[in-house]
Design a protein around this motif. Structure first.
Motif, PDB file in Angstrom:
ATOM      1  N   PHE A   9      11.017  -4.798  -1.659  1.00 44.30           N
ATOM      2  CA  PHE A   9      10.545  -5.346  -2.933  1.00 44.30           C
ATOM      3  C   PHE A   9      11.702  -5.579  -3.903  1.00 44.30           C
ATOM      4  CE2 PHE A   9       6.605  -3.394  -1.337  1.00 44.30           C
ATOM      5  CZ  PHE A   9       5.808  -4.533  -1.357  1.00 44.30           C
ATOM      6  N   ALA A  10      12.661  -4.700  -3.903  1.00 47.03           N
ATOM      7  CA  ALA A  10      13.826  -4.889  -4.765  1.00 47.03           C
ATOM      8  C   ALA A  10      14.554  -6.174  -4.389  1.00 47.03           C
ATOM      9  CB  ALA A  10      14.757  -3.682  -4.666  1.00 47.03           C
ATOM     10  N   ASP A  11      14.662  -6.460  -3.090  1.00 46.66           N
ATOM     11  CA  ASP A  11      15.293  -7.700  -2.643  1.00 46.66           C
ATOM     12  C   ASP A  11      14.499  -8.915  -3.107  1.00 46.66           C
ATOM     13  OD1 ASP A  11      17.297  -6.289  -1.384  1.00 46.66           O
ATOM     14  OD2 ASP A  11      16.477  -6.552   0.635  1.00 46.66           O
ATOM     15  N   LEU A  12      13.178  -8.835  -3.061  1.00 47.02           N
ATOM     16  CA  LEU A  12      12.355  -9.951  -3.523  1.00 47.02           C
ATOM     17  C   LEU A  12      12.574 -10.223  -5.001  1.00 47.02           C
ATOM     18  CD1 LEU A  12       8.892  -9.350  -1.809  1.00 47.02           C
ATOM     19  CD2 LEU A  12      10.581 -11.105  -1.252  1.00 47.02           C
ATOM     20  N   VAL A  13      12.615  -9.164  -5.784  1.00 44.50           N
ATOM     21  CA  VAL A  13      12.814  -9.306  -7.223  1.00 44.50           C
ATOM     22  C   VAL A  13      14.203  -9.866  -7.511  1.00 44.50           C
ATOM     23  CG1 VAL A  13      13.005  -8.043  -9.392  1.00 44.50           C
ATOM     24  CG2 VAL A  13      11.153  -7.522  -7.804  1.00 44.50           C
ATOM     25  N   GLN A  14      15.197  -9.360  -6.825  1.00 49.90           N
ATOM     26  CA  GLN A  14      16.567  -9.833  -7.036  1.00 49.90           C
ATOM     27  C   GLN A  14      16.680 -11.318  -6.700  1.00 49.90           C
ATOM     28  OE1 GLN A  14      19.495  -7.740  -4.760  1.00 49.90           O
ATOM     29  NE2 GLN A  14      21.195  -8.764  -5.740  1.00 49.90           N
ATOM     30  N   ASP A  15      16.048 -11.742  -5.618  1.00 53.52           N
ATOM     31  CA  ASP A  15      16.098 -13.144  -5.225  1.00 53.52           C
ATOM     32  C   ASP A  15      15.423 -14.064  -6.240  1.00 53.52           C
ATOM     33  OD1 ASP A  15      17.451 -12.473  -2.950  1.00 53.52           O
ATOM     34  OD2 ASP A  15      15.724 -12.604  -1.625  1.00 53.52           O
ATOM     35  N   LYS A  16      14.496 -13.538  -7.020  1.00 50.79           N
ATOM     36  CA  LYS A  16      13.738 -14.341  -7.971  1.00 50.79           C
ATOM     37  C   LYS A  16      14.134 -14.076  -9.420  1.00 50.79           C
ATOM     38  CE  LYS A  16      11.289 -16.017  -4.682  1.00 50.79           C
ATOM     39  NZ  LYS A  16      11.802 -17.158  -4.018  1.00 50.79           N
ATOM     40  N   SER A  17      15.189 -13.324  -9.619  1.00 50.90           N
ATOM     41  CA  SER A  17      15.590 -13.010 -10.988  1.00 50.90           C
ATOM     42  C   SER A  17      16.077 -14.274 -11.692  1.00 50.90           C
ATOM     43  CB  SER A  17      16.683 -11.944 -10.985  1.00 50.90           C
ATOM     44  OG  SER A  17      17.885 -12.500 -10.505  1.00 50.90           O
ATOM     45  N   PRO A  18      15.986 -14.307 -13.025  1.00 50.42           N
ATOM     46  CA  PRO A  18      16.468 -15.489 -13.771  1.00 50.42           C
ATOM     47  C   PRO A  18      17.924 -15.825 -13.468  1.00 50.42           C
ATOM     48  CG  PRO A  18      15.204 -14.056 -15.213  1.00 50.42           C
ATOM     49  CD  PRO A  18      15.373 -13.325 -13.912  1.00 50.42           C
TER      50      PRO A  18
ATOM     51  N   GLU B 239       0.822  -1.207   0.000  1.00 47.35           N
ATOM     52  CA  GLU B 239       0.000   0.000   0.000  1.00 47.35           C
ATOM     53  C   GLU B 239       0.859   1.262   0.000  1.00 47.35           C
ATOM     54  OE1 GLU B 239      -3.474  -0.102  -0.320  1.00 47.35           O
ATOM     55  OE2 GLU B 239      -2.892  -2.173  -0.729  1.00 47.35           O
ATOM     56  N   LEU B 240       1.939   1.240   0.746  1.00 47.11           N
ATOM     57  CA  LEU B 240       2.829   2.401   0.767  1.00 47.11           C
ATOM     58  C   LEU B 240       3.450   2.643  -0.602  1.00 47.11           C
ATOM     59  CD1 LEU B 240       4.642   1.988   4.202  1.00 47.11           C
ATOM     60  CD2 LEU B 240       3.019   3.776   3.567  1.00 47.11           C
ATOM     61  N   VAL B 241       3.805   1.578  -1.291  1.00 50.62           N
ATOM     62  CA  VAL B 241       4.396   1.711  -2.623  1.00 50.62           C
ATOM     63  C   VAL B 241       3.339   2.127  -3.639  1.00 50.62           C
ATOM     64  CG1 VAL B 241       5.487   0.432  -4.514  1.00 50.62           C
ATOM     65  CG2 VAL B 241       6.290   0.121  -2.175  1.00 50.62           C
ATOM     66  N   ARG B 242       2.198   1.497  -3.571  1.00 54.44           N
ATOM     67  CA  ARG B 242       1.153   1.731  -4.571  1.00 54.44           C
ATOM     68  C   ARG B 242       0.558   3.141  -4.478  1.00 54.44           C
ATOM     69  NH1 ARG B 242      -3.525  -2.313  -4.185  1.00 54.44           N
ATOM     70  NH2 ARG B 242      -1.877  -3.713  -4.828  1.00 54.44           N
TER      71      ARG B 242
ATOM     72  N   TYR C 267      13.921   0.715   3.471  1.00 54.37           N
ATOM     73  CA  TYR C 267      13.225  -0.411   4.081  1.00 54.37           C
ATOM     74  C   TYR C 267      12.024  -0.896   3.266  1.00 54.37           C
ATOM     75  CZ  TYR C 267      16.229   0.238   8.040  1.00 54.37           C
ATOM     76  OH  TYR C 267      17.335   0.323   8.828  1.00 54.37           O
ATOM     77  N   VAL C 268      11.193  -0.010   2.789  1.00 52.82           N
ATOM     78  CA  VAL C 268       9.986  -0.436   2.069  1.00 52.82           C
ATOM     79  C   VAL C 268      10.312  -0.754   0.613  1.00 52.82           C
ATOM     80  CG1 VAL C 268       7.644   0.202   1.384  1.00 52.82           C
ATOM     81  CG2 VAL C 268       8.520   0.904   3.627  1.00 52.82           C
ATOM     82  N   PHE C 269      10.826   0.216  -0.102  1.00 55.31           N
ATOM     83  CA  PHE C 269      11.137   0.014  -1.515  1.00 55.31           C
ATOM     84  C   PHE C 269      12.192  -1.077  -1.690  1.00 55.31           C
ATOM     85  CE2 PHE C 269      13.160   1.075  -5.556  1.00 55.31           C
ATOM     86  CZ  PHE C 269      12.044   1.130  -6.379  1.00 55.31           C
ATOM     87  N   ALA C 270      13.210  -1.059  -0.856  1.00 58.73           N
ATOM     88  CA  ALA C 270      14.280  -2.049  -0.956  1.00 58.73           C
ATOM     89  C   ALA C 270      13.792  -3.458  -0.650  1.00 58.73           C
ATOM     90  CB  ALA C 270      15.434  -1.684  -0.029  1.00 58.73           C
TER      91      ALA C 270
END
Length: 134
Positions: A122-131, A4-7, A117-120
């Protein structure tokens, strides 16, 4: 909460202080390691609780200032801060300390906290799941 904070806000925001349902961030700010939760869940609970508290502090300022608006919530935060309950998230502990002293200082610090903390998160989640990571 982070979504919600990001959106909607793209930062910490006082209006988000209303969006808490039954979540009590002071219950989780110092959750112990022996709960059986993994380190990612513990980190999210601790940091997310501190973020929620900071948003609620901004809300308290927006409703009339602090200490003039010395609500039960603000007193609870001050008590937790004095008791050292934020020690597991030192940078956010410092932000709470700033917020207890000055609305302006908290607002000035809030965008950095949001990015780190908030934006990072999600960035960590994406990085962990990158190809590459697979």
């Amino acid at each position: 909460m982070y979504r919600e904070l990001v959106r909607f806000w793209r930062g910490l925001h006082e209006d988000f202080g209303w969006e808490d349902g039954t979540f009590d961030p002071l219950s989780y700010i110092d959750i112990s390691d022996d709960t059986g939760l993994d380190s990612d869940d513990l980190r999210l609970l601790r940091e997310g609780s501190a973020i929620k508290i900071l948003c609620n502090m901004l809300l308290a300022y927006g409703q009339g200032g602090y200490p003039a608006h010395n609500s039960y919530f603000m007193q609870s935060v001050k008590d937790a801060y004095v008791a050292g309950r934020f020690h597991l998230v030192p940078e956010l502990e410092a932000a709470v300390g700033l917020g207890l002293q000055s609305e302006i200082a908290l607002r000035d610090r809030s965008q950095d906290i949001y990015r780190k903390y908030v934006f990072a998160y999600f960035a960590d989640l994406v990085q962990d799941k990158s190809p590459k990571a697979l």
